[in-house]
Design an enzyme around this catalytic site. Structure first.
Site: not given
Length: 502
Positions: A177, A270, A304
């Site tokens: 990603r 993130e 997450c």
């Protein structure tokens, strides 16, 4: 076809051969040992059997990778966008061709069920496909000038070398990603994967090599946990590294944020979440239960964006609790992820296992009620924790405020929309929230009021290559996926052309 030498430990994991297993760093297009001469063992969390060895690198190895990446940057950045896209499509084709081997590596490294590992590979392929196409769509602008003597142009230019620090829970997807977006933008990469799961990153490097990416554009440096901090600090301190992208805990993200200050790097974080999952009275309870099952128990809760707090309206609390407990008891099967019947793997390591067990014991000792499960799995050896549903949760329990990262589902009763939204927002985390309602005025109202970067409405699995992934508050900043995913990897340059009057 790939033709690679077998490395130590590559013949089998429980009699399974992995053609993509690598035991060296990938730096400058070469497979090299760590300068320390040291290695570390990587084990399967199901049974602690050794999968293979990886290089225990030091900051010296990271600095070597940074140097070669820096040397390759201009060449890659100057390559036409269409050519970058072609390379990414070649990598996409190889990922699809070797999807089974990649999935087996993921299952062996982190223990998730093979079906989930295959889904992770396809998810990764989605980002490669998206950014192979997006490489041609990183547009600049032509602005209206203030007078006729000028033309104003905005250019988008790659920032340079980018350091990636990636987690163990989605070892292939989290790296792809980031890398797909960075490479599409014209950046070059140095990755440090998690010590529990280095082989997925090295397998990706093997496919990058086969796809014909220029040497130095993609580099992987592995290390044991003891060298994770020093290597991260080296990436943050290097003036040759233009940006850092990190997925992991909020605590580590804050450290990296501080370490990047001296060189004022571009930073994408993130970080951890504390997602609420709200069940309003008009919700379709059957759909809501299945949504929780996916959002909470995927990868044994080790995500997450996993549901952390299930808030249920008092009018449907008992019915929903009973339905969920039944689903947990009848639908979840724990064991080795290579068993097709299994959909719950182990927790990744002993540290995580003890944390989850401690959170549950703390809650029960303070009055929480076990609706389902609770405790170490009674028949399986290793780090298997029973999928658990708890109720009677109060604010003085650890489970109320901490990210669980395990197969534990705490239920909370609420009485009004305002109360539910207040509870959901009463955290410094803001990655994702979910809610189920068939009142469409409420849907729009609540979606706007929730303080998170992502909201799932009547849906428990929301991540997609087409959509921006990221959080607010202490869940970080920056976005991955969608057209916004390249923003962290490009500078915006304004060019003013003057003296144009005839």
């Amino acid at each position: 076809m790939l033709s690679f030498a077998r490395c130590s430990g590559s013949r089998s994991v429980g009699h399974r051969y992995f053609s993509l297993l690598r035991d060296k760093n990938y730096i400058g297009g070469e497979w090299v040992a760590a300068s320390s001469g040291k290695t570390f063992q990587v084990t399967n969390p199901v049974n602690d059997k050794v999968i293979g060895i990886a290089q225990d690198s030091t900051p010296e190895d990271a600095e070597k990778a940074i140097k070669v990446a820096s040397g390759s940057f201009k060449m890659w950045a100057d390559l036409p966008a269409k050519e970058k896209g072609i390379k990414l499509k070649s990598l996409l084709k190889l990922v699809n061709t070797h999807s089974d081997d990649l999935a087996k590596l993921i299952t062996a490294e982190c223990g998730k069920p093979l079906a989930e590992a295959k889904a992770e590979v396809m998810y990764s392929a989605g980002y490669l496909e998206w950014y192979a196409e997006e490489a041609k769509r990183i547009y600049g602008e032509v602005l209206a000038p203030p007078n006729n003597t000028r033309e104003l142009v905005v250019l988008k230019e790659p920032i340079g070398v980018v350091g990636f620090i990636t987690p163990w829970n989605f070892p292939l997807a989290m790296l792809v990603r980031k890398a797909a977006a960075a490479l599409a933008a014209g950046c070059v990469c140095v990755a440090r994967p998690a010590e529990d799961t280095p082989f997925s990153a090295l397998a990706l490097a093997a496919l990058v090599e086969e796809a014909g990416f220029p040497a130095g554009t993609f580099n992987v440096v592995t290390s044991s946990r003891s060298q994770a901090g020093p290597i991260g600090q080296a990436l943050c301190a290097s003036p040759q590294v233009a940006g850092i992208s990190f997925t992991g805990s909020t605590a580590v993200g804050k450290i990296l944020y501080q370490q990047c200050a001296n060189t004022v790097k571009r930073l994408g974080l993130e970080l951890g979440g504390n997602a609420s999952y709200i069940i309003f009275p008009t919700a379709d309870l059957s759909r809501a239960v299945q949504g929780v099952m996916g959002s909470k128990f995927r990868n044994a809760g080790q995500a997450c964006v996993a549901t952390n707090r299930v808030l249920v309206h008092e009018s449907v609390f008992d019915k929903f609790s009973s339905m969920l407990a039944t689903a947990v008891k009848t639908q979840l099967v724990s064991g080795d992820g290579f068993d097709p019947a299994v959909n719950q793997g182990p927790l990744i390591n002993e540290q995580q296992f003890k944390k989850v067990d401690g959170i549950v014991k703390d809650a029960v000792s303070k009055g929480a009620r076990l609706v389902s499960g609770g405790g170490i799995h009674p028949t399986l050896k290793g780090r298997f924790y029973q999928p658990t549903v708890l109720s009677n949760i109060t604010e003085n329990m650890k489970i109320y405020n901490e990210e669980i990262f395990g197969p534990i589902c705490p239920l909370y009763k609420f009485y009004s929309e305002d109360e539910a939204v207040t509870i959901a927002n009463s955290t410094r985390r803001g990655l994702a929230n979910y809610f189920y309602s068939n009142d469409y005025a409420q849907v729009w109202r609540v979606a706007k009021r929730l303080e998170s970067g992502m909201v799932g409405v009547n849906e428990g699995l929301i991540s997609a290559a087409e959509a921006p992934f990221g959080g607010v508050k202490e869940s970080g900043f920056g976005r991955e996926g969608s057209r916004h995913g390249v923003d962290d990897y490009v500078h915006t340059k304004y060019v003013c052309f003057g003296g144009l009057q005839n």
